[in-house]
Structure formats: structure tokens, C-alpha cells
Scaffold this motif. Structure first.
Motif, mmCIF file in Angstrom:
data_model
loop_
_atom_site.group_PDB
_atom_site.id
_atom_site.type_symbol
_atom_site.label_atom_id
_atom_site.label_comp_id
_atom_site.label_asym_id
_atom_site.label_seq_id
_atom_site.Cartn_x
_atom_site.Cartn_y
_atom_site.Cartn_z
ATOM 1 N N LYS A 89 0.812 -1.219 0.000
ATOM 2 C CA LYS A 89 0.000 0.000 0.000
ATOM 3 C C LYS A 89 0.842 1.263 0.000
ATOM 4 C CE LYS A 89 -0.702 0.107 5.023
ATOM 5 N NZ LYS A 89 -1.695 -0.102 6.074
ATOM 6 N N THR A 90 2.123 1.162 0.373
ATOM 7 C CA THR A 90 2.981 2.343 0.406
ATOM 8 C C THR A 90 3.503 2.703 -0.974
ATOM 9 O OG1 THR A 90 3.646 1.786 2.677
ATOM 10 C CG2 THR A 90 5.022 3.354 1.485
ATOM 11 N N VAL A 91 3.796 1.697 -1.786
ATOM 12 C CA VAL A 91 4.361 1.943 -3.112
ATOM 13 C C VAL A 91 3.460 2.825 -3.979
ATOM 14 C CG1 VAL A 91 5.049 0.849 -5.284
ATOM 15 C CG2 VAL A 91 5.812 -0.114 -3.097
ATOM 16 N N PRO A 92 2.143 2.558 -4.102
ATOM 17 C CA PRO A 92 1.297 3.439 -4.927
ATOM 18 C C PRO A 92 1.251 4.879 -4.425
ATOM 19 C CG PRO A 92 0.179 1.359 -4.492
ATOM 20 C CD PRO A 92 1.379 1.393 -3.600
ATOM 21 N N ILE A 93 1.384 5.090 -3.126
ATOM 22 C CA ILE A 93 1.379 6.451 -2.593
ATOM 23 C C ILE A 93 2.644 7.187 -3.028
ATOM 24 C CG2 ILE A 93 1.330 7.833 -0.485
ATOM 25 C CD1 ILE A 93 -0.201 5.511 0.828
ATOM 26 N N LEU A 94 3.768 6.482 -3.021
ATOM 27 C CA LEU A 94 5.005 7.081 -3.505
ATOM 28 C C LEU A 94 4.909 7.377 -5.004
ATOM 29 C CD1 LEU A 94 7.622 4.877 -1.599
ATOM 30 C CD2 LEU A 94 6.791 7.164 -1.001
ATOM 31 N N VAL A 95 4.240 6.490 -5.747
ATOM 32 C CA VAL A 95 4.022 6.727 -7.178
ATOM 33 C C VAL A 95 3.180 7.986 -7.380
ATOM 34 C CG1 VAL A 95 2.899 5.824 -9.260
ATOM 35 C CG2 VAL A 95 4.275 4.298 -7.821
ATOM 36 N N VAL A 130 2.465 14.069 0.160
ATOM 37 C CA VAL A 130 1.160 13.969 -0.503
ATOM 38 C C VAL A 130 0.415 15.303 -0.427
ATOM 39 C CG1 VAL A 130 -1.148 12.960 -0.289
ATOM 40 C CG2 VAL A 130 0.870 11.488 -0.233
ATOM 41 N N THR A 131 0.460 15.937 0.727
ATOM 42 C CA THR A 131 -0.255 17.201 0.915
ATOM 43 C C THR A 131 0.349 18.321 0.075
ATOM 44 O OG1 THR A 131 -0.712 16.535 3.199
ATOM 45 C CG2 THR A 131 -1.093 18.833 2.639
ATOM 46 N N ILE A 132 1.657 18.475 0.156
ATOM 47 C CA ILE A 132 2.320 19.618 -0.482
ATOM 48 C C ILE A 132 2.269 19.526 -2.001
ATOM 49 C CG2 ILE A 132 4.484 20.886 -0.711
ATOM 50 C CD1 ILE A 132 3.008 21.121 2.021
ATOM 51 N N VAL A 133 2.525 18.357 -2.583
ATOM 52 C CA VAL A 133 2.535 18.263 -4.049
ATOM 53 C C VAL A 133 1.146 18.517 -4.628
ATOM 54 C CG1 VAL A 133 4.520 16.703 -4.095
ATOM 55 C CG2 VAL A 133 2.197 15.743 -4.091
ATOM 56 N N VAL A 175 3.112 10.648 -5.479
ATOM 57 C CA VAL A 175 3.970 11.815 -5.255
ATOM 58 C C VAL A 175 4.848 12.078 -6.475
ATOM 59 C CG1 VAL A 175 5.850 12.748 -3.846
ATOM 60 C CG2 VAL A 175 3.961 11.523 -2.752
ATOM 61 N N VAL A 176 5.450 11.030 -7.013
ATOM 62 C CA VAL A 176 6.343 11.188 -8.173
ATOM 63 C C VAL A 176 5.577 11.706 -9.382
ATOM 64 C CG1 VAL A 176 7.804 9.957 -9.821
ATOM 65 C CG2 VAL A 176 7.982 9.452 -7.374
ATOM 66 N N LEU A 177 4.408 11.133 -9.666
ATOM 67 C CA LEU A 177 3.620 11.563 -10.824
ATOM 68 C C LEU A 177 3.149 13.009 -10.671
ATOM 69 C CD1 LEU A 177 1.466 8.363 -11.511
ATOM 70 C CD2 LEU A 177 3.407 9.217 -12.843
ATOM 71 N N CYS A 178 2.765 13.399 -9.475
ATOM 72 C CA CYS A 178 2.344 14.785 -9.258
ATOM 73 C C CYS A 178 3.511 15.751 -9.440
ATOM 74 C CB CYS A 178 1.742 14.945 -7.870
ATOM 75 S SG CYS A 178 0.077 14.253 -7.708
#
Length: 482
Positions: free
Chosen positions: A172-178, A256-259, A180-183
Motif C-alpha cells: 500500500k505504500t508503493v502506490p502512494i510514492l508513485v 502527498v499534501t504539499i505536491v 507523489v512522483v507523478l504529481c
């Protein structure tokens, strides 16, 4: 003749399943990385902009780091207390305060689990309209099935549930990091600058204050290693797992919030349907982004549900073994699973799901009530850390206590500030849940032939009962609306 109970705060004579520091850390990460992170963009955008978000995460991250350090020091100073927030409150302030902490934390975990089911059904509701915002009869029925399927899974044993939690924590952590990167690939400095001041009409202090219950909710779980410390191979693993888990998720939550503020205008983010992360990523990369976030959310929420259910049951088990709750709650099966506590936890979640059907805003009520309930044991744990540092209990002669006293003082002030920020409404609602549970405390004490209340505890109970009655009156008259 009644069987002898283990000494307060100690493990049962029954052998406990032992897990590594990494597994303890996944309890922390798995508890914190749940539904909350997927709702962060809209929840923050409703309250503040980029400046307020940065300050809020600095305050919340710093405060929770202080609390994590308190848990770390308590694990070292009082290694005999292996039930975390319950045993700290009991050792520091007496039996009934210990019950108050344990029952409040347990109720927080159960209400939080209801929030998770509402969030899952709300996410699926974008595709299946019959699920609505997670508050329809169909959504509640499906959520009820999920509650009891997880009951059967966890009943199979702590080791099996822990192994599943390790896998889910990574998945579940990997998609959240994805996310951030995509944003970041579409991050627009001009949009971020326009979102900087917030534009909500409130001053910066009020903007930050309005985010506090949101940050508390996403950080619930920082105590995961402490609550499950009876399963630790080494006491030192408890504190390390707590700090490691907190720092890991803080970086994810803040990112997640800032991006998000650099992808869309603040008012558009605030208006997004939950999970708002899906709307932000859809805006950034197209429809498949929303699908990715939706899939990640389901995995994340189910993993967090697993971790929170384990912690809720552990707290009730410890209180029962200390004689502060009835004997049926200290029963474990051959797999070391606290079956009685697990059953009661599932029943409360089921009852709260029914409440969802009549709540006007089930999503926010569950989130903020969960946070408020957790603040009580957080404050008591920090206060106990301060008490130890001031009295010198657990310290060797001549050993310095200044650093620990400073950390515990700041953690106590921070958690007291959070209680103030929560406001009177949710604190009164907490009493509506905790005070009736006093019946279980009375039964547990009488089973042991022990005195139920000391004089000061009678006063505390009277004040809490008055608060609960006040809350009920306000609910009935419509002064408080769920």
C-alpha cells in the motif's frame, strides 16, 4: 478459587508469539498508512493552503516525534509494562484512569475501523452508485460482512496476521510514492504560489488549528509497537520501531499534501469527492490515476484495519489480565489470539456501522471522533513519561533526567493542545462511549474482590458521567448533530 492473574502490566503465563523489530515497525506503518492519507488533499485544502500545510506538518510531526520518543523512553524505563498506553496510564494515575485510557483507545480503534469501511464503500460508490458515500443500507451490509471475515482471519493467529500485515504495508505504500512522483512531473510553481496563503478567510493560526484532528487521525498508530510490545523479541525494538515508523510515514504524508497544492487550485481540491488523492491524480495524468489510487486505497485500508483490530484487542486483553475488565476478555486461543477482546471489538464496530445509517456526515464524524478518543490515552502516556522523569522512578542513582523531562513536558503540552483543538463537542461524545463502559470496569474489579473506586476516582466518574449526560441531552435537543 479464582485463578491468579498476572501482575499488572506483565505478560500472561501463556507463551506469547514473538516478532522482529521490522514486524513491529510494520504495525506502526500499517496502522498509520490507512484511509487518512488518501483524504489529505481535500481535508487540508478545506482548512488551509501551502503555508499552513507546511506549518501544520512541522507542528504535528514534531509533536508526534516527541510522543514517539516518550514511548521509546518508557519502554526502556519501565520494561515491565508491556501493554503500552493502558499500563502507562494505570501505573501513573490509578486503575480507573488506566481503564479510561484503555477503553478510550479501544473505542478509537473500533470507530476508526468503521471509518475505514465507510471510506472503502465511498470509493467503490463512484462505480457502484448503490453504495453511495458508504452510508447506504447496501454499503453497511457489505461492510458488516467484511468485519466478520476479518474476525475469522485474525482469530487464526497473531503470527499469520502479522505476516499478512508486513506484505500489505509494502503493497500500500508503493502506490502512494508513485502518486507523489507523478504529481511532481506536473507540479506547477504558479499554482502552488496561488495556493500559498490559503484564501479561507481565517488567519494562519486558525488554519493550522483546523488541521489538527486530521493530523491526529493519520498519526494514530504511532503507538502500535508499544501496544504490541508483549510480542517483541527485545524491549529496545519497541522504541526503535516506533521512531522508524513515524519518520517514514511523516515524509509520505507531508509529501502527498504539499505536491497536491502544485497540481490544482485549492478550492478545486477542497471540492473533490473522497478519496481526494484520486481526483488530484486524475487531474494530473488522466482517469487511470483515479483507478490506481482507488486500488491502493482498498489495500491500504484493509491492511490498516487488520493492524488496528489487533491493537484494539491487545489493549482489552491487557486490561482484563490486570483485573480491570471481566475475565471473558482475557481468554486467548491456541494461536495466542485474544478471542474475547476480538469479539467485543467486532461487535462495537458493527454497532457503529448502524449509526452510520443515521449520521448526516458519517465520513467526518468517524474521523474526528476517532481522533478525539485517541487523544486521551496519548495525553496520559505523555503525562506518565513526565511523572517518571520528575520522580526519578526507573532511573539509576545519579542518572540525568533533564532531557527526558524536557521531551515529556513538550509532548504533554502538545497533546493537551490537541485536546483543546478538538473542541468540547467531540470530547463530550467521547464520554458517551467511555462512561457506559465503566460497567465492564466494575464487573472486572468485583470479579477480583477488589475495591472499585477510590474517593478521587468517584469524583472522576461523576464528572465523566455528567459530561456524558450533557452530550446525550445536546444530541436529543439537536444542539449536537452527527
Amino acid at each position: 478459587m479464582k485463578p491468579a492473574l498476572p501482575a499488572p502490566g506483565t505478560t500472561s503465563p501463556q507463551s506469547s508469539t514473538r516478532v522482529s523489530m521490522f514486524t513491529l515497525a510494520t504495525f506502526v506503518i500499517g496502522s498509520m498508512v490507512g484511509a487518512g492519507v488518501f483524504s489529505l488533499p481535500a481535508n487540508f485544502a478545506t482548512a488551509t493552503g501551502g503555508a499552513g500545510a507546511l506549518i501544520a506538518w512541522a507542528v504535528a510531526g514534531g509533536g508526534m516525534l516527541l510522543l514517539a520518543l516518550v514511548f521509546h523512553r518508557l519502554a526502556i524505563r519501565r520494561p515491565d509494562l508491556d501493554a503500552g498506553i493502558y499500563s502507562y496510564a494505570k501505573a501513573g494515575f490509578g486503575n480507573y484512569v488506566g481503564f479510561f485510557s484503555a477503553f478510550g483507545y479501544w473505542a478509537s480503534a473500533c470507530v476508526g475501523n468503521v471509518f475505514y469501511w465507510v471510506f472503502i464503500m465511498s470509493t467503490l460508490g463512484a462505480v457502484f452508485p448503490g453504495l453511495g458515500a458508504g452510508d447506504t443500507v447496501l454499503a453497511v451490509a457489505l461492510s458488516s460482512v467484511g468485519i466478520w471475515l476479518f474476525f475469522l482471519l485474525i482469530r487464526r493467529g497473531v503470527r499469520e496476521a502479522s505476516a499478512l500485515n508486513r506484505v500489505v504495508s509494502v503493497a500500500k505504500t508503493v502506490p502512494i510514492l508513485v502518486f507523489v512522483v507523478l504529481c511532481l512531473t506536473v507540479f506547477d510553481p504558479a499554482v502552488f504560489a496561488a495556493n500559498w496563503s490559503g484564501g479561507t478567510g481565517e488567519d494562519l493560526f486558525e488554519q493550522v488549528r483546523a488541521t489538527m484532528l486530521v493530523t491526529v487521525f493519520v498519526f494514530i498508530g504511532v503507538e502500535g509497537a508499544s501496544v504490541n510490545s508483549r510480542h517483541a523479541r527485545r524491549r529496545s525494538d519497541v522504541g526503535r520501531a516506533t521512531v522508524l515508523g513515524l519518520l517514514s510515514v511523516l515524509s509520505v504524508f507531508a509529501s502527498v499534501t504539499i505536491v497536491s497544492f502544485g497540481v490544482m487550485p485549492r478550492d478545486e481540491i477542497a471540492a473533490l469527492r473522497q478519496p481526494s488523492m484520486a481526483g488530484v491524480l486524475e487531474h494530473a495524468v488522466g482517469g487511470w490515476g483515479a483507478i490506481l489510487v482507488g486500488a491502493a486505497l482498498v489495500v491500504a485500508v484493509l491492511g490498516a484495519y487488520l493492524a488496528w483490530t489487533l491493537m484494539a484487542a491487545e489493549v482489552l486483553l491487557s486490561a482484563a489480565r490486570s483485573g480491570d475488565l471481566p475475565a471473558f476478555l482475557r481468554r486467548t486461543n491456541a494461536k495466542d489470539t485474544p478471542v474475547g477482546a476480538l469479539t467485543l471489538s467486532s461487535l462495537l464496530a458493527q454497532v457503529m456501522l448502524v449509526v452510520v445509517l443515521v449520521a448526516d456526515d458519517a465520513f467526518n464524524v468517524a474521523l474526528e471522533l476517532t481522533s478525539a478518543l485517541a487523544l486521551i490515552p496519548f495525553f496520559l502516556s505523555a503525562a506518565y513519561g513526565l511523572k517518571l522523569a520528575l520522580t526519578g522512578e526507573g532511573y539509576r542513582r545519579g542518572e540525568g533526567r533533564g532531557r527526558d523531562a524536557t521531551i515529556a513536558t513538550l509532548a504533554t503540552v502538545y497533546t493537551a493542545f490537541l485536546l483543546w483543538a478538538a473542541g468540547p463537542t467531540y470530547l463530550l461524545l467521547c464520554l458517551v462511549i467511555i462512561v457506559p463502559g465503566t460497567v465492564l470496569f466494575v464487573l472486572g474489579r468485583r470479579e477480583q474482590g477488589a475495591r472499585v473506586f477510590r474517593p478521587v476516582e468517584w469524583v472522576l466518574f461523576a464528572l465523566a458521567a455528567a459530561g456524558a449526560v450533557t452530550a446525550v441531552v445536546l444530541l436529543v435537543t439537536g444542539a449536537i448533530v452527527l
